[in-house]
Scaffold this motif. Structure first.
Motif, short mmCIF file in Angstrom:
data_model
loop_
_atom_site.label_atom_id
_atom_site.label_comp_id
_atom_site.label_asym_id
_atom_site.label_seq_id
_atom_site.Cartn_x
_atom_site.Cartn_y
_atom_site.Cartn_z
N HIS A 121 -7.34 -44.43 89.35
CA HIS A 121 -7.19 -45.77 89.93
C HIS A 121 -5.94 -45.87 90.79
N THR A 122 -4.86 -45.22 90.38
CA THR A 122 -3.58 -45.34 91.09
C THR A 122 -3.28 -44.15 91.99
N SER A 123 -4.23 -43.24 92.13
CA SER A 123 -3.99 -42.02 92.90
C SER A 123 -3.53 -42.35 94.33
N LYS A 124 -2.51 -41.63 94.76
CA LYS A 124 -1.99 -41.82 96.12
C LYS A 124 -2.80 -41.03 97.15
N PRO A 126 -6.96 -39.84 98.23
CA PRO A 126 -8.35 -40.25 97.96
C PRO A 126 -9.01 -39.38 96.90
N ALA A 146 -12.75 -44.26 91.42
CA ALA A 146 -12.52 -43.35 92.55
C ALA A 146 -12.49 -44.14 93.85
N THR A 147 -11.87 -43.56 94.86
CA THR A 147 -11.79 -44.20 96.18
C THR A 147 -13.18 -44.28 96.80
N TYR A 148 -13.90 -43.18 96.74
CA TYR A 148 -15.27 -43.12 97.23
C TYR A 148 -16.17 -42.72 96.06
N LYS A 149 -17.28 -43.42 95.94
CA LYS A 149 -18.21 -43.18 94.83
C LYS A 149 -19.58 -42.89 95.44
N THR A 206 -20.01 -46.53 96.56
CA THR A 206 -19.66 -46.92 97.93
C THR A 206 -20.63 -46.32 98.94
N ASN A 231 -13.86 -41.24 106.22
CA ASN A 231 -14.88 -42.29 106.29
C ASN A 231 -16.03 -41.89 107.20
#
Length: 385
Positions: A121-124, A126, A146-149, A206, A231
């Motif tokens: 959740h806090t990962s700097k 992706p 995760a940033t992208y799921k 996502t 992206n």
């Protein structure tokens, strides 16, 4: 014996010992990490157990995440094999800890899993989760932050804990409350599974990618240049024409019925709805532990405006406390061990579940240990992990 034979036997003995050590090491590699330049792939590596999140896996995952978050520019997270991203926490391991009275190990297992959720959740950098196959419980928790799921046609996404008289954990309070309308309450109470593109349409993914294209997607991400947009890469390979949400026809009913303040009121509204969907939902809910249903609803209501840290602390207390009552053991037994047996709940009726019994599930147990570990992580995240 000829001296050459003796020599060969000695060499063979050494080889077998070495092979046994290598096999033992491989068996203990519950997490594999593949580095590709400044990027990494982390693989949950218990395919025979559907990549269940046991003690060893959780700790190896923490080590791998810490290293990769510090040293890499991007992380892909996936499960070994083609059946599961992760089926969630290792319930048989949890059951064994309980039966042996090892409350410390049970607490550590819960805290360790939540540490990984918080790190993601806090990962700097992706984190991209490939949710191919079964993505239940803790697996749903890890992927949801995760940033992208990335969901596929094989994805099965659920927080199925109500089916074993347990409760949604692994951050479920947080992400179920952020689902559209009252969908999270419906899923949390029924334990129902979303499949394929429905995971995307429900907002738990996502992107939606056909499984045959995952390898192409992984290579494109890993071998992209610094100028390439992640992206754009993901959008180019993932599907654009996605089937309609299968629950769309009943979303109004879900929002109306599952907004009710009590389990009894939810059942009443479902009875009033009268559709086949509502009748089936009532039939399923009435099979579940009355205590579990009431605690889950209270959990979601209490956590509606909690941040993730507050959710994890509350869930840690709930998880340990559930094992002080009989229903979760009964539910685990009849669901995973003696399959098909009708569970005997105690108490057996909703009206017999008192406020005192509900409140006992929320009492302090593992929460302080969870707070302590989260505080350490917050300090590290704000500086360097």
């Amino acid at each position: 014996m000829h001296k050459n034979s003796s020599f060969l036997l000695t060499r063979l003995s050494k080889y077998l010992k070495s092979a046994c050590r290598m096999l033992s090491t491989a068996e203990n590699q519950h997490v594999l990490t593949k580095e590709v330049g400044d990027k990494a792939v982390i693989i949950l590596n218990r395919p025979k157990s559907l990549n269940a999140l046991g003690t060893i896996l959780n700790r190896q995952l923490t080590e791998s995440l810490r290293k990769c978050i510090n040293e890499k520019s991007l992380i892909i997270l996936k499960g070994a094999g083609d059946k599961a991203f992760s089926a969630g926490g290792d319930l048989l391991e949890v059951k064994a800890y309980f039966e042996d009275g090892q409350w410390k190990k049970l607490t550590e297992l819960i805290v360790d899993l939540n540490i990984n959720i918080y790190l993601i959740h806090t990962s700097k950098v992706p984190v991209i989760a490939f949710m191919n196959g079964i993505t239940f419980g803790g697996g749903a928790g890890i992927s949801s932050f995760a940033t992208y799921k990335i969901a596929t046609e094989n994805t099965q996404f659920a927080m199925p804990e109500s089916k074993i008289a347990f409760h949604p954990n692994s951050g479920g309070t947080y992400f179920l409350n952020r689902a559209k309308g009252r969908l999270g309450y419906y899923l949390g109470l029924t334990g129902n599974t979303l499949k394929g593109s429905d995971v995307f349409q429900a907002g738990f993914a996502t992107h939606y990618c056909l499984s045959k294209n995952l390898e192409t997607l992984e290579k494109a991400i890993l071998y992209s240049s610094k100028q390439d947009s992640i992206n754009e890469i993901i959008d180019d390979i993932c599907e654009r024409n996605i089937p309609d949400f299968s629950l769309a026809p009943v979303m109004d009913s879900i929002n109306r019925c599952f907004a009710a303040p009590t389990v009894e009121d939810i059942l009443k509204k479902l009875d009033e709805d009268g559709t086949d969907w509502a009748k089936k939902t009532v039939e399923n809910l009435r099979k579940y532990s009355p205590t579990s249903l009431k605690v889950i609803l209270r959990q979601l209501q209490k956590g509606r405006h909690f941040n993730l840290e507050e959710c994890l602390v509350m869930e840690s207390n709930l998880t340990v406390n559930f094992y002080h009552f009989p229903d979760v053991i009964e539910g685990t037994r009849t669901t995973l061990i003696n399959k098909g047996e009708i569970a005997q709940w105690n108490p057996s009726r909703l009206e017999s579940v008192t406020e005192e019994l509900i409140n006992q599930h929320f009492e302090e147990s593992a929460g302080e240990e969870q707070r302590k570990m989260l505080r350490k992580l917050q300090i590290n995240v704000n500086s360097k992990i």
